[in-house]
Each structure stands twice: as structure tokens, then as C-alpha cells.
Enzyme design. Structure first.
Site: not given
Ligand code: NAD
Ligand code: DAU
Length: 353
Positions: A135-136, A163
Site C-alpha cells: 500500500d506504500e 516497489k
Molecule cells: P522479507 O524482507 O521478510 O523477505 C524478503 C525475502 O526476499 C527474503 O527471504 C530475502 O532473502 C529475499 N530476497 C531479497 N533480495 C533477493 C534477491 N535479490 N534475490 C532473491 N531473493 C531475495 O519481506 P516480507 O515482509 O516478507 O515482504 C515480502 C514481499 O511482500 C515484498 O515484496 C514486500 O514489498 C511485500 N509486502 C510486504 C508487506 C509487509 O508488511 N511486510 C506488506 C505488503 C507487501
Molecule cells: O504498508 C506495508 C509496508 O509495511 C510494507 O510494504 C513494508 O515492507 C513493511 O516494512 C511495512 O512498512 P512500515 O514502514 O509501515 O513498517 P515498520 O514496521 O518499519 O514501521 C511501522 C510504523 O512504526 C511506521 O510508522 C514507523 C514506526 N516505527 C518503526 C520502527 C522500526 C517506529 O516508530 N519505531 C521503529 O523502531
């Protein structure tokens, strides 16, 4: 059951990817699941111990930016579909290393798209490229409103810009080469196996270790939280029933201000750890804000709800409680991933506290 589809899941050793790989391997014995992951700091094969022995599962260690390697596996295995999650995923790291994010998230996606298009060209029947996005890409909301599938992209961080760019390439390959694709944009995930650099697992780890809880700025930033297994369920539905060339927004209908979330987490953890109520809240420390910090994200998930019947299965309180339990029950996993390189990242990122 005989295998009738070969599916490549990229980033399957990471947080969301590992839940998705497990779901697909356990639910679809007619698919062969290939998990391609470079195993960076967030990729961990410990996440998949329970399914790694299955015959219809193969792990491939490799980098999505390595064109020669990627072309070779597409030619060798002839994947019918790709579900693409591999990415650099942490906003704070993208601020320090924007080029690394451009390379993995943009170039890596293009290498996969090129390989997929070269393999199938005009023979697209039964093929699909599924881009897992965030959603970012929509940027930041003010106090009201929701992100819809039609909201224009307006990314603010190097992570979200990378992204957004990769999403555009997916669409462009669909328009230009006729590649069937689908994209979903999800809100913040939480749950087991999330690397403890993101808000919830970082704060769980710090509460366990009685370390400060670094809240950025005034803590009044809002995110929409979804339990990771509910995201995996949504991806499963979109993969099987989503329409080609469409986007689906996925969210938890669950907005929380960071500070309110942190207080709820403190309350639940005090109870589970047998500490006096209020003990963990005393660890809250307001620190310098994240540059370009998006104020608020909130998803309108009515399209996937109406068209595919998806809805989150857990309340946030229940999901958070399950998540804390998992980290308390898996202290070895937590200690393993927080030793070594992570400590360098942590001391650098949180130098002021
Ligand atoms: P994560 O960082 O936990 O996992 C990413 C994985 O990708 C890791 O296992 C890493 O080793 C692998 N990777 C990184 N670079 C690579 C490369 N060059 N080649 C092959 N593998 C590689 O991330 P996540 O939180 O599981 O997110 C997964 C996907 O979902 C991402 O595309 C992210 O943008 C998307 N997403 C995440 C969230 C969230 O809240 N975490 C929300 C919406 C979308
Ligand atoms: O919205 C989806 C995204 O959510 C994904 O695409 C990203 O991969 C995932 O990392 C996440 O992004 P955010 O930046 O929202 O997540 P994060 O956990 O880093 O931070 C959540 C909120 O908390 C944000 O407003 C920043 C704040 N924060 C985060 C950290 C790590 C703090 O206040 N202190 C912290 O130490």
C-alpha cells in the site's frame, strides 16, 4: 497426485513468502513449488523446516538480479506461474541504501519479467505473473480517506518508489507483451517469523530484553495491520480467482496509531511475562522521526471482499496475542536472527538511545 503446474515463488524464505510457500505446499499437491531466495538477512530456511522434505517442493538459492542464473532456471523448469515476493522490504534500510533497493526491487523484477516473457512469448494459456506489492506505493493519507485500487501512485520513500516502479514494469509487460498478470497491494503484515527490524517484532524483542522502545516522532502515525496468514489466504484467492490485468487491495480493516499499538503490545506482554501492569510502557522512548515518514495508510479492501469473498479471519488483539506467543515460544529463532549482522544494523539505526 500428479503435478500439473510449476509455480515459482520468489522470496519464499522471508516473512510473508514462508507463510505462502507453506500454504501452497500443504494445500496443493498437484503443484510443484519452487522457492527461489538469495537468503539475505531476512531470508531463513528455518522458517520452512516442516515442509522442506516434501517431494513437490524445491528450494533454489539464487539472486533475482542475476540474469544468467534466472534465465537458466526458467529454461530448465519452465515455470507456469510466478508469485513474486523477493524484495528489499524495510523502509529504514532503503533510506540508507536506495541504490540497493533499486537494484533488487526494480532490476530484479525486470529480470524475472524478461525471463517469463522470453519463455512463453505468445503461448500464454494458463500462465500468470503475480506481483506482490504494498500500500506504500499510494503515498500518505491525511486524517481521512482510504487507498482504493484507482488511487494514483505517489510513493515517498526509496522503498516505496522502487516497489511502485516494479509494479509499473509488470503492467507495462502486460500491455506490451500480452503477459497475463495480477497485482495486489497489501497493508502492514505482522505475525510469526517477521524479522525483528519491523515495529512489532522489534518491540517484542526489546520488551523481552527490557530495552527501550524507540517510537519515531510523536507516535501518531497510523498503519493498517493484517495477520500474515490472512495475507497468504488472500494471495491464494487472487492467484486462483483474480482477474488478469487487475489490481486487488488487501488490508486488515484495522487502523492503529503506532503509540496505541505499542501500548496494547506492552499491556499484553506484561500479562504474558508476569510483569506488573505498566512495566513495559516505561520503556517507551520517543526518538528522532523517520525522514519522509508517511502519516497514515488505510486500505479499502472492498473489491477483494466483494469479488473473491476474502476477509481477515482474526481480530488484531487475537492476532497480536498469537504473534507474541510465537516469539516467546521461539526464543532460539529470535536469538539466532538478532546475533551477528543485525546488531550492527541496530546500533547504527538506534545510535541515539
Ligand atoms: P522479507 O524482507 O521478510 O523477505 C524478503 C525475502 O526476499 C527474503 O527471504 C530475502 O532473502 C529475499 N530476497 C531479497 N533480495 C533477493 C534477491 N535479490 N534475490 C532473491 N531473493 C531475495 O519481506 P516480507 O515482509 O516478507 O515482504 C515480502 C514481499 O511482500 C515484498 O515484496 C514486500 O514489498 C511485500 N509486502 C510486504 C508487506 C509487509 O508488511 N511486510 C506488506 C505488503 C507487501
Ligand atoms: O504498508 C506495508 C509496508 O509495511 C510494507 O510494504 C513494508 O515492507 C513493511 O516494512 C511495512 O512498512 P512500515 O514502514 O509501515 O513498517 P515498520 O514496521 O518499519 O514501521 C511501522 C510504523 O512504526 C511506521 O510508522 C514507523 C514506526 N516505527 C518503526 C520502527 C522500526 C517506529 O516508530 N519505531 C521503529 O523502531
Amino acid at each position: 497426485m500428479a503435478v500439473n503446474k510449476k509455480i515459482l515463488i520468489t522470496g519464499g524464505a522471508g516473512f510473508i513468502g514462508s507463510h505462502l510457500v507453506r500454504r501452497f505446499v500443504n494445500n496443493y499437491s498437484n503443484y510443484h513449488i519452487y522457492n527461489l531466495d538469495v537468503l539475505n538477512y531476512a531470508g531463513n530456511l528455518e522458517n520452512l523446516k516442516d515442509i522442506e522434505h516434501k517431494d513437490h517442493y524445491t528450494f533454489l538459492r539464487g539472486d533475482i538480479t542475476n540474469e544468467v542464473y534466472i534465465n537458466s532456471i526458467f529454461n530448465a523448469y519452465k515455470f507456469d506461474a510466478v508469485i513474486h515476493l523477493a524484495a528489499e522490504s524495510h523502509v529504514d534500510r532503503s533510506i540508507k541504501n536506495p541504490l540497493g533497493f533499486a537494484k533488487t526491487n526494480i532490476l530484479g523484477t525486470m529480470v524475472l519479467l524478461n525471463a517469463f516473457v522470453s519463455l512463453w512469448k505468445n503461448d500464454w494459456k494458463g500462465k500468470r505473473f503475480y506481483q506482490i506489492s504494498t500500500d506504500e506505493v499510494y503515498g500518505s493519507l491525511g486524517a481521512s480517506g482510504l487507498f482504493k485500487e484507482t488511487t494514483p501512485y505517489n510513493p515517498n520513500s526509496p522503498y516505496s518508489a522502487s516497489k511502485a516502479s516494479s509494479d509499473h514494469f509488470v503492467r507495462a509487460f502486460g500491455e506490451t507483451y500480452g503477459m497475463p498478470y495480477v497485482i495486489s497491494n497489501c497493508s502492514n503484515n505482522y505475525g510469526p517469523n517477521q524479522f525483528p527490524e519491523k515495529l512489532i517484532p522489534l518491540f517484542i524483542n526489546n520488551i523481552i530484553n527490557k530495552k527501550p522502545l524507540p517510537v519515531y516522532g510523536d507516535g501518531n502515525y497510523t498503519r493498517d495491520w493484517l495477520y500474515v496468514k490472512d495475507h497468504a489466504m488472500a494471495i491464494d484467492l487472487v492467484f486462483h480467482r483474480g482477474k488478469n490485468h487487475e489490481t486487488y487491495n488487501i488490508g486488515g480493516f484495522n487502523e492503529y496509531k503506532n503509540i496505541d499499538l505499542v501500548k496494547l503490545l506492552c499491556k499484553q506482554m506484561d500479562k504474558k511475562l508476569g510483569r506488573d501492569f505498566g512495566t513495559s510502557e516505561k520503556l517507551i522512548t520517543y526518538v528522532k522521526d523517520r525522514p519522509g515518514h508517511d502519516l497514515r495508510y488505510a486500505i479499502d479492501a472492498s473489491k477483494i471482499n466483494n469479488e473473491l469473498g476474502w476477509a481477515p479471519s482474526l481480530t488484531f488483539e487475537a492476532g497480536l496475542s498469537k504473534t507474541i506467543d510465537w516469539y516467546l515460544d521461539n526464543k532460539a529463532w529470535l536469538e539466532n536472527v538478532t546475533s551477528g549482522d543485525h546488531m550492527n544494523y541496530y546500533t547504527n539505526q538506534y545510535a541515539d538511545i
